[in-house]
Design a protein around this motif. Structure first.
Motif, PDB file in Angstrom:
ATOM      1  N   UNK A  36     -56.502  86.620-100.282  1.00  0.00           N
ATOM      2  CA  UNK A  36     -57.076  87.587 -99.365  1.00  0.00           C
ATOM      3  C   UNK A  36     -56.015  88.538 -98.876  1.00  0.00           C
ATOM      4  N   UNK A  37     -56.410  89.686 -98.342  1.00  0.00           N
ATOM      5  CA  UNK A  37     -55.435  90.647 -97.819  1.00  0.00           C
ATOM      6  C   UNK A  37     -54.793  90.132 -96.543  1.00  0.00           C
ATOM      7  N   UNK A  38     -53.774  90.826 -96.078  1.00  0.00           N
ATOM      8  CA  UNK A  38     -53.135  90.454 -94.823  1.00  0.00           C
ATOM      9  C   UNK A  38     -54.168  90.425 -93.701  1.00  0.00           C
ATOM     10  N   UNK A  39     -54.110  89.377 -92.858  1.00  0.00           N
ATOM     11  CA  UNK A  39     -55.050  89.263 -91.755  1.00  0.00           C
ATOM     12  C   UNK A  39     -56.338  88.561 -92.098  1.00  0.00           C
ATOM     13  N   UNK A  40     -56.445  88.028 -93.322  1.00  0.00           N
ATOM     14  CA  UNK A  40     -57.700  87.387 -93.725  1.00  0.00           C
ATOM     15  C   UNK A  40     -57.820  85.949 -93.233  1.00  0.00           C
ATOM     16  N   UNK A  41     -56.709  85.350 -92.779  1.00  0.00           N
ATOM     17  CA  UNK A  41     -56.755  83.978 -92.267  1.00  0.00           C
ATOM     18  C   UNK A  41     -56.008  82.965 -93.097  1.00  0.00           C
ATOM     19  N   UNK A  42     -55.322  83.404 -94.141  1.00  0.00           N
ATOM     20  CA  UNK A  42     -54.631  82.470 -95.041  1.00  0.00           C
ATOM     21  C   UNK A  42     -53.552  81.665 -94.307  1.00  0.00           C
ATOM     22  N   UNK A  43     -52.689  82.371 -93.577  1.00  0.00           N
ATOM     23  CA  UNK A  43     -51.585  81.680 -92.902  1.00  0.00           C
ATOM     24  C   UNK A  43     -52.105  80.764 -91.796  1.00  0.00           C
ATOM     25  N   UNK A  44     -53.143  81.191 -91.088  1.00  0.00           N
ATOM     26  CA  UNK A  44     -53.741  80.320 -90.066  1.00  0.00           C
ATOM     27  C   UNK A  44     -54.243  79.032 -90.698  1.00  0.00           C
ATOM     28  N   UNK A  45     -54.900  79.138 -91.844  1.00  0.00           N
ATOM     29  CA  UNK A  45     -55.406  77.944 -92.525  1.00  0.00           C
ATOM     30  C   UNK A  45     -54.256  77.020 -92.923  1.00  0.00           C
ATOM     31  N   UNK A  46     -53.152  77.597 -93.389  1.00  0.00           N
ATOM     32  CA  UNK A  46     -51.996  76.782 -93.771  1.00  0.00           C
ATOM     33  C   UNK A  46     -51.350  76.126 -92.550  1.00  0.00           C
TER      34      UNK A  46
END
Length: 312
Positions: A36-46
């Motif tokens: 997903x693009x920046x701000x899509x929630x990837x890092x939060x999920x990790x």
């Protein structure tokens, strides 16, 4: 499911700001890409997977465990973030050795494990140099070594291929695959769909904090196979590289970047293109970096999630 990473109705809010919302996932062993693009929630999920943050609601179980058992939990998980901050004055070897001491290993074991991880990421010759003075690609590799140094069952990697040259990128992908073949989890984030295509067993597409699609990588491959990809190459001899590329039938366009320090290439077959770049690097052209152009990546990503976003 004791071999899965399970999210049950998980949401995370930062005050009034949405991190992720209503996430339900069950991730099996193998290589899973969060896309997903920046701000899509990837890092939060990790960060939720690693216990660095807690969900606002819902529950997460990692191989049947929660982060409420930290001594056991953190032996299971290795996390490589996008950001680095090395203790002042430590060499790459000392950085890993001191990290292992936190796990309670004896000094002999710390030494053996540190050297093994350094060899796995190809930094043996630089092991006694100060980590803070490493190049971008070397810093990325020593962070990866930190994530895998204690032999975890789960590797969580935030944009792990950023800053790597083509040869190191290929070696790193092979390392991920060998880890997954042992029955372990490799969870990585990327905004580069074609990079995901050559790495992953399964993929999770994210947008605006929501999971908008998930499944086997073949489903994504079928969607993107006719979408041309635009790629920026930084190299020492762009004119010579352009001449090589124009001989390939899958190269649609190649032009000098406006700063004259690289090429912008459009290809109809990213997988063939990346294999070609590995060969060219071996032939002696100095390639500093290879990266998809963000605007082009976002257009392909938008194409993929358009129907799901409309439905949501």
């Amino acid at each position: 499911m004791s071999d899965a990473i399970v999210f049950e109705d998980v949401s995370k809010f930062y005050g009034d700001v949405l991190g992720v919302n209503r996430v339900n996932l069950s991730l099996p062993p193998g290589i899973t890409s969060l896309v997903g693009p920046n701000g899509s929630g990837k890092t939060t999920l990790m960060n939720l997977m690693t216990g660095l943050i807690r969900p606002s609601r819902g529950s997460i179980r990692i191989l049947g465990m929660t982060c409420d058992e930290p001594e056991k939990f953190f032996r299971l998980v290795g996390y490589c973030t996008q950001f680095d901050s090395f203790p002042k004055g430590l060499t790459g070897y000392e950085f890993l050795y001191s990290y292992l001491l936190l796990f309670g290993y004896d000094r002999t074991t710390c030494d053996e494990l540190a050297w093994k991880a350094i060899a796995n990421v190809g930094l043996t010759e630089a092991a006694h140099r100060k980590a803070a003075g490493y190049s971008k690609g070397m810093r990325q590799r020593i962070r990866l070594a930190q994530a895998l140094v204690h032999d975890p069952r789960i590797l969580i990697l935030d944009e792990p291929l950023n800053g790597l040259d083509p040869l190191v990128r290929a070696e790193t992908i092979a390392l991920f695959r060998s880890f997954a073949k042992r029955g372990c989890h490799v969870i990585l984030s990327s905004h580069v769909l074609h990079e995901v295509d050559i790495i992953s067993d399964q993929v999770v597409l994210m947008s605006g904090g929501y999971v908008v699609a998930e499944g086997k990588i073949q489903d994504v491959r079928d969607e993107i196979q006719d979408q041309p990809m635009q790629i920026l190459i930084r190299c020492d001899r762009p004119s010579e590289l352009a001449a090589r590329l124009f001989q390939q039938d899958h190269v649609v366009e190649a032009r000098l970047h406006k700063d004259r320090l690289g090429l912008v290439v459009k290809t109809s077959s990213p997988s063939r293109f990346y294999l070609l770049m590995n060969k060219i690097a071996l032939d002696g052209i100095g390639i500093e970096s290879v990266a998809p152009v963000d605007d082009d990546v976002n257009s392909v990503y938008g194409y993929l999630i358009g129907t799901e976003e409309a439905a949501r």
